[in-house]
Design a protein around this motif. Structure first.
Motif, PDB file in Angstrom:
ATOM      1  N   ASN A 497      -4.581  -3.727  -3.858  1.00 31.36           N
ATOM      2  CA  ASN A 497      -3.714  -4.524  -2.981  1.00 31.36           C
ATOM      3  C   ASN A 497      -2.401  -3.777  -2.734  1.00 31.36           C
ATOM      4  O   ASN A 497      -2.119  -2.760  -3.386  1.00 31.36           O
ATOM      5  CB  ASN A 497      -3.445  -5.915  -3.584  1.00 31.36           C
ATOM      6  CG  ASN A 497      -2.807  -5.820  -4.966  1.00 31.36           C
ATOM      7  OD1 ASN A 497      -1.754  -5.209  -5.120  1.00 31.36           O
ATOM      8  ND2 ASN A 497      -3.451  -6.429  -5.961  1.00 31.36           N
ATOM      9  N   GLN A 498      -1.619  -4.294  -1.800  1.00 34.69           N
ATOM     10  CA  GLN A 498      -0.406  -3.579  -1.376  1.00 34.69           C
ATOM     11  C   GLN A 498       0.608  -3.442  -2.506  1.00 34.69           C
ATOM     12  O   GLN A 498       1.265  -2.405  -2.649  1.00 34.69           O
ATOM     13  CB  GLN A 498       0.229  -4.296  -0.178  1.00 34.69           C
ATOM     14  CG  GLN A 498       1.277  -3.467   0.560  1.00 34.69           C
ATOM     15  CD  GLN A 498       0.717  -2.148   1.104  1.00 34.69           C
ATOM     16  OE1 GLN A 498      -0.358  -2.123   1.706  1.00 34.69           O
ATOM     17  NE2 GLN A 498       1.423  -1.046   0.876  1.00 34.69           N
ATOM     18  N   THR A 499       0.733  -4.482  -3.324  1.00 31.52           N
ATOM     19  CA  THR A 499       1.697  -4.423  -4.434  1.00 31.52           C
ATOM     20  C   THR A 499       1.337  -3.308  -5.405  1.00 31.52           C
ATOM     21  O   THR A 499       2.193  -2.521  -5.813  1.00 31.52           O
ATOM     22  CB  THR A 499       1.722  -5.779  -5.181  1.00 31.52           C
ATOM     23  OG1 THR A 499       2.014  -6.816  -4.236  1.00 31.52           O
ATOM     24  CG2 THR A 499       2.772  -5.780  -6.272  1.00 31.52           C
ATOM     25  N   ARG A 501      -0.532  -0.752  -4.759  1.00 33.53           N
ATOM     26  CA  ARG A 501      -0.401   0.535  -4.048  1.00 33.53           C
ATOM     27  C   ARG A 501       1.061   0.991  -4.041  1.00 33.53           C
ATOM     28  O   ARG A 501       1.346   2.159  -4.297  1.00 33.53           O
ATOM     29  CB  ARG A 501      -0.932   0.357  -2.622  1.00 33.53           C
ATOM     30  CG  ARG A 501      -0.957   1.638  -1.788  1.00 33.53           C
ATOM     31  CD  ARG A 501      -1.509   1.332  -0.404  1.00 33.53           C
ATOM     32  NE  ARG A 501      -2.929   1.011  -0.481  1.00 33.53           N
ATOM     33  CZ  ARG A 501      -3.903   1.863  -0.181  1.00 33.53           C
ATOM     34  NH1 ARG A 501      -3.595   3.072   0.232  1.00 33.53           N
ATOM     35  NH2 ARG A 501      -5.161   1.507  -0.271  1.00 33.53           N
ATOM     36  N   ASP A 502       1.978   0.056  -3.733  1.00 31.92           N
ATOM     37  CA  ASP A 502       3.403   0.402  -3.696  1.00 31.92           C
ATOM     38  C   ASP A 502       3.892   0.871  -5.062  1.00 31.92           C
ATOM     39  O   ASP A 502       4.644   1.846  -5.167  1.00 31.92           O
ATOM     40  CB  ASP A 502       4.234  -0.803  -3.231  1.00 31.92           C
ATOM     41  CG  ASP A 502       3.993  -1.131  -1.754  1.00 31.92           C
ATOM     42  OD1 ASP A 502       3.436  -0.266  -1.043  1.00 31.92           O
ATOM     43  OD2 ASP A 502       4.347  -2.246  -1.328  1.00 31.92           O
ATOM     44  N   THR A 505       2.364   4.312  -5.818  1.00 29.77           N
ATOM     45  CA  THR A 505       3.018   5.300  -4.954  1.00 29.77           C
ATOM     46  C   THR A 505       4.387   5.673  -5.507  1.00 29.77           C
ATOM     47  O   THR A 505       4.742   6.861  -5.584  1.00 29.77           O
ATOM     48  CB  THR A 505       3.166   4.746  -3.515  1.00 29.77           C
ATOM     49  OG1 THR A 505       1.862   4.477  -2.988  1.00 29.77           O
ATOM     50  CG2 THR A 505       3.895   5.725  -2.616  1.00 29.77           C
ATOM     51  N   GLN A 552      -4.248   8.694   8.710  1.00 26.78           N
ATOM     52  CA  GLN A 552      -3.587   7.699   7.848  1.00 26.78           C
ATOM     53  C   GLN A 552      -2.072   7.690   8.059  1.00 26.78           C
ATOM     54  O   GLN A 552      -1.432   6.639   8.016  1.00 26.78           O
ATOM     55  CB  GLN A 552      -3.859   8.009   6.356  1.00 26.78           C
ATOM     56  CG  GLN A 552      -5.321   8.145   5.977  1.00 26.78           C
ATOM     57  CD  GLN A 552      -6.106   6.878   6.215  1.00 26.78           C
ATOM     58  OE1 GLN A 552      -5.692   5.799   5.800  1.00 26.78           O
ATOM     59  NE2 GLN A 552      -7.232   6.994   6.899  1.00 26.78           N
TER      60      GLN A 552
END
Length: 554
Positions: A497-499, A501-502, A505, A552
């Motif tokens: 999920n985005q959380t 991933r952030d 990263t 991307q």
């Protein structure tokens, strides 16, 4: 035998005379309900005599000195016997990785213009259907149950009982084989091997690693069985698909190692990654092993650590010979030295140390250049510690690509009556003379901040415990490429999920910012499984990743 007469098959004859009743090749023919293997085998005398019979059959078929024959047979007793038979008959063997895909296989074969195929029924069927691509292929042998073929098969080649056979004399510079590169940085190219080069490879590997007659080897790369037979070493043909080492079944390999008392095993880092993790998980050790060899790409530290835990003998180690299809071996380093002396520098961006040169092999580092170099005098040699192109000179270096004069001119540097091979890699020599590998020349990034080298930069991100491996690619055109790091997380660690991933990263960017080599990297992408080469399943296919990354980033 005089130095000028150097048919590599004579090394098998020498083994047969010295150790006639020692097993030369062992092949697993199946498993019973308890998972126990049944094995078929040939002694050195049997292998020598079987290849004599096959060679006589090949000559009766019409094979002459220099006849180009495509060998497309699965790893087996027959594969090894046929390899030596073709050498004994004076043929030039064409070897192509079946994993490179049908389109590449057809292109490579058409380029070499084989005069015959010694191949499994499926390959013979395709040859018949595509007969216009192979107008010279009139000498064909089916290995396996013949289907829609002339009846010329393995049994036909064997003919009657064994009689003494005088192999076709070959000189050190006569062609022996055309072996194709894996094509990890461009289309696969046929590398022309001479008989003398095979002799040199056998001697270099045997002497450097102190390989003794009577040892037992499990080679994850089929052609290495040739070296074993020339050294008096038993070959155990591994129960695996050699084109998919990353998918090897560890249980099968471990069982074969224990069944046959394997003392040496060769495989790509992808193969040892699978086996090492399995052994760690199940607390398995491999007491018969004296040495493990791994090549094809830098061997990750975690693979070295796991494999060293499987050894029970303090002198056993995993060594990584450095080289290429065009020039093997060049240098080598053992796992102990990696862990104790070089891994900390690798993690901070120094590149991967590939060790010291083999005796008789010379290495120079020259200024990076993308055009042909007319003579060594025109190459600018760099001092220790400075990254440049790696070039090598030695008896194992191949002279040319088959019918590719432009590629040959680009890869070879004349030096009087000798030549140097350009490895296509970048790296440097340290103050002690050790060679450090920094990546492929074709993968080097040219950014506004300067040049960036893949292996050096990726190691910094690979330190993250949840990163299995990473790839540095450049988006945009040189010299203004934007550096992008693509991380392949460990199994189960992909950010779904985005959380997540952030967070992942941010952790990677912090790692990058802490090192001047990577502080310009601002973009991190995640990939579930980085594309890899077909031969070793370990060289990252950056040519495929770059267009993916461009999509991307947009």
């Amino acid at each position: 035998m005089s130095i000028s007469q150097r048919n590599i098959a004579d090394r098998l004859k020498q083994s047969a005379q010295a150790w006639p009743f020692q097993k030369a090749v062992v092949f697993a023919t199946g498993q019973d309900k308890q998972g126990r293997y049944a094995y078929s085998s040939l002694t050195f005398q049997q292998l020598d005599q079987e290849s004599d019979r096959l060679a006589r059959g090949l000559i009766q078929l019409g094979v002459q000195p220099g006849t180009r024959m495509a060998l497309m047979v699965r790893p087996s007793l027959e594969f090894i016997a046929l390899t030596f038979a073709l050498f004994k008959a004076g043929a030039v063997i064409i070897l192509i990785d079946p994993g490179m895909g049908r389109k590449n296989i057809m292109r490579c074969l058409a380029e070499v213009e084989p005069e015959g195929f010694v191949a499994i029924p499926l390959a013979q069927l395709i040859r018949k259907l595509k007969h216009r691509s192979f107008p010279k292929a009139h000498l064909n042998v089916t290995v396996g149950k013949p289907v829609l073929t002339s009846g010329i098969d393995y049994q036909w080649l064997l003919g009657g009982e064994w009689e003494p056979f005088e192999m076709v004399p070959r000189s050190a510079t006569d062609p022996a084989a055309v072996i194709f590169t894996s094509g990890s940085t461009g289309p696969p190219k046929g590398v022309a091997y001479e008989h003398g080069m095979f002799w040199s490879q056998v001697d270099l590997l045997r002497d450097y690693y102190q390989i003794q007659p009577g040892e037992v080897d499990l080679p994850g790369f089929p052609l290495f069985a040739l070296f074993n037979s020339a050294m008096g070493v038993t070959t155990v043909v591994p129960d695996m698909d050699p084109t998919k080492p990353a998918q090897v079944d560890p249980e099968k390999i471990i069982r074969q190692i224990n069944d046959q008392g394997v003392t040496q095993a060769f495989g790509s880092p992808a193969m040892w990654n699978r086996i090492g993790r399995y052994c760690e998980q199940h607390q398995i050790q491999l007491p018969s092993l004296k040495r493990v060899l791994s090549a094809g790409a830098p061997v990750p530290v975690h693979v070295i650590q796991r494999m060293r835990q499987t050894f029970t003998n303090s002198v056993t180690d995993i060594s990584t010979p450095y080289g290429a299809t065009e020039s093997l071996p060049v240098a080598s380093i053992c796992g102990r030295d990696v862990l104790e002396k070089t891994s900390a520098q690798t993690q901070s961006g120094a590149g991967t140390c590939v060790g010291t040169p083999f005796p008789g092999v010379q290495i120079k580092i020259i200024q990076i250049h993308n055009e042909p170099i007319e003579s060594l005098e025109n190459a600018v040699e760099l001092p220790a510690g400075e990254i440049g192109e790696i070039i090598v000179q030695g008896p194992m270096a191949t002279r040319e690509y088959f019918q590719r004069p432009e590629a040959t001119q680009l890869a070879k540097i004349p030096d009087g009556d000798r030549f140097w091979h350009r490895m296509g890699d970048v790296g440097y020599r340290d103050a002690e003379g050790k060679l450090w590998f920094c990546g492929r020349k074709a993968h080097m990034l040219e950014t506004r901040q300067g040049c960036m080298f893949t292996i050096c930069c990726e190691a910094i991100f690979n330190q993250h415990p949840r990163v299995y491996r990473s790839a540095l690619v450049g988006v945009g055109s040189k010299p203004n490429q934007k550096p992008v790091i693509i991380a392949e997380p460990e199994q189960g660690d992909y950010p779904e999920n985005q959380t997540a991933r952030d967070q992942f990263t941010q952790e990677l960017l912090v790692l990058g910012k802490a090192n001047p080599l990577t502080d310009s990297i601002e973009t991190v992408l995640f990939h579930r499984a980085l594309p890899v080469d077909i031969r070793h399943n370990v060289k990252i296919f950056r040519e495929k990743l770059t267009p993916w990354a461009e999509k991307q980033v947009k």
